[in-house]
Write a protein that holds these residues in place. Structure first.
Motif, PDB file in Angstrom:
ATOM      1  N   PRO A 181      35.583  29.151  39.321  1.00 18.96           N
ATOM      2  CA  PRO A 181      36.742  29.705  40.028  1.00 18.96           C
ATOM      3  C   PRO A 181      36.836  31.200  39.788  1.00 18.96           C
ATOM      4  O   PRO A 181      36.215  31.737  38.879  1.00 18.96           O
ATOM      5  CB  PRO A 181      37.924  28.956  39.391  1.00 18.96           C
ATOM      6  CG  PRO A 181      37.442  28.583  38.030  1.00 18.96           C
ATOM      7  CD  PRO A 181      35.968  28.311  38.167  1.00 18.96           C
ATOM      8  N   GLU A 182      37.610  31.882  40.605  1.00 16.65           N
ATOM      9  CA  GLU A 182      37.758  33.328  40.458  1.00 16.65           C
ATOM     10  C   GLU A 182      38.381  33.694  39.120  1.00 16.65           C
ATOM     11  O   GLU A 182      38.111  34.755  38.570  1.00 16.65           O
ATOM     12  CB  GLU A 182      38.598  33.891  41.609  1.00 16.65           C
ATOM     13  CG  GLU A 182      37.898  33.828  42.966  1.00 16.65           C
ATOM     14  CD  GLU A 182      38.694  34.521  44.049  1.00 16.65           C
ATOM     15  OE1 GLU A 182      39.724  35.155  43.723  1.00 16.65           O
ATOM     16  OE2 GLU A 182      38.292  34.437  45.220  1.00 16.65           O
ATOM     17  N   SER A 183      39.206  32.824  38.603  1.00 18.05           N
ATOM     18  CA  SER A 183      39.787  33.052  37.282  1.00 18.05           C
ATOM     19  C   SER A 183      39.963  31.707  36.581  1.00 18.05           C
ATOM     20  O   SER A 183      39.999  30.661  37.225  1.00 18.05           O
ATOM     21  CB  SER A 183      41.144  33.767  37.392  1.00 18.05           C
ATOM     22  OG  SER A 183      42.070  32.965  38.108  1.00 18.05           O
TER      23      SER A 183
END
Length: 235
Positions: free
Chosen positions: A49-51
């Protein structure tokens, strides 16, 4: 992290962390080439995930045994909460002392975890590449696969039986043998590659990475994808 040659300052079991392709055996050249060109989505449909996610690393260690090239694997203890009983690469979560997850941290973590789990001497390992980061949704791990050449072999063993049931090597010839390949069927309906080797069923994340390495290194042989193994609901 797909750099061609880098040397880092930092201690892992008393030695520097380095990434180098110098002096690799010729048979590893296809793996080295694949590592420098493969895209994340070519390795897995599960991408970070992006973060968020827990940063971790695994060591994909190639050695040369009595039957030629081989890989080091371990079998996780059946009492563990996560991925119990599964064959896997040595590895685990990054510790703060491993350093920056975006640079040297995964290298240190992969070698440190391999030493803690298998007794491997990191001084005998030449790290020659790093694959793109992948994701294991069931555990939330963001995994950096670190590629190593077992230049100077030392004994390995299950250091802590509470964590590791056994440590073993698998000849690449057995991994590419069509008779040892199958497709796992998870209770969720997910299908994935598997290897029946060394009295073990290698599946999940580990089998997926091995499958892609064999494919992009040009080592894969045609195999019967209709041959299925149904996984237990607890898998």
């Amino acid at each position: 992290m797909t750099r061609t040659h880098e040397t880092y300052d930092g201690d892992v079991a008393g030695g520097d962390v380095a990434v180098s392709r110098d002096g690799l055996p010729e048979w590893l050249a296809p793996v080295d080439r694949a590592a420098r060109t493969v895209a994340p989505e070519q390795l897995s449909r599960f991408l970070p995930p992006e973060s968020g996610g827990r940063q971790s690393a695994v060591l994909i260690l190639f050695g040369e045994g009595a039957r030629g090239p081989e890989l080091l694997l371990m079998e996780r203890a059946s009492s563990l909460r996560s991925h119990a009983g599964q064959p896997s690469f040595p590895g685990g979560a990054l510790d703060p002392e491993d350093g920056d997850p975006a640079t040297t941290g995964p290298l240190r973590a992969a070698l440190r975890e391999a030493q803690e789990e298998t007794g491997l001497d990191p001084a005998g390992v030449q790290v020659f590449g790093v694959l793109p980061r992948l994701y294991i949704p069931v555990s939330g791990f963001v995994v950096t696969p670190v590629l190593g050449w077992w230049r100077d072999r030392t004994p390995v063993v299950a250091v802590d039986p509470a964590e590791t049931a056994r440590v073993f090597t698998v000849p690449v010839a057995d991994l590419t043998d069509p008779a040892n390949r199958a497709t796992t069927v998870h209770p969720s309906g997910h299908l994935g590659p598997a290897f029946l080797v060394e009295s073990a069923l290698v599946w999940g994340f580990t089998a997926g990475v091995i499958d892609r390495i064999l494919h992009f290194a040009g080592w894969e042989r045609p195999w019967d994808r209709a041959k299925q193994v149904t996984l237990d609901w607890r898998a």
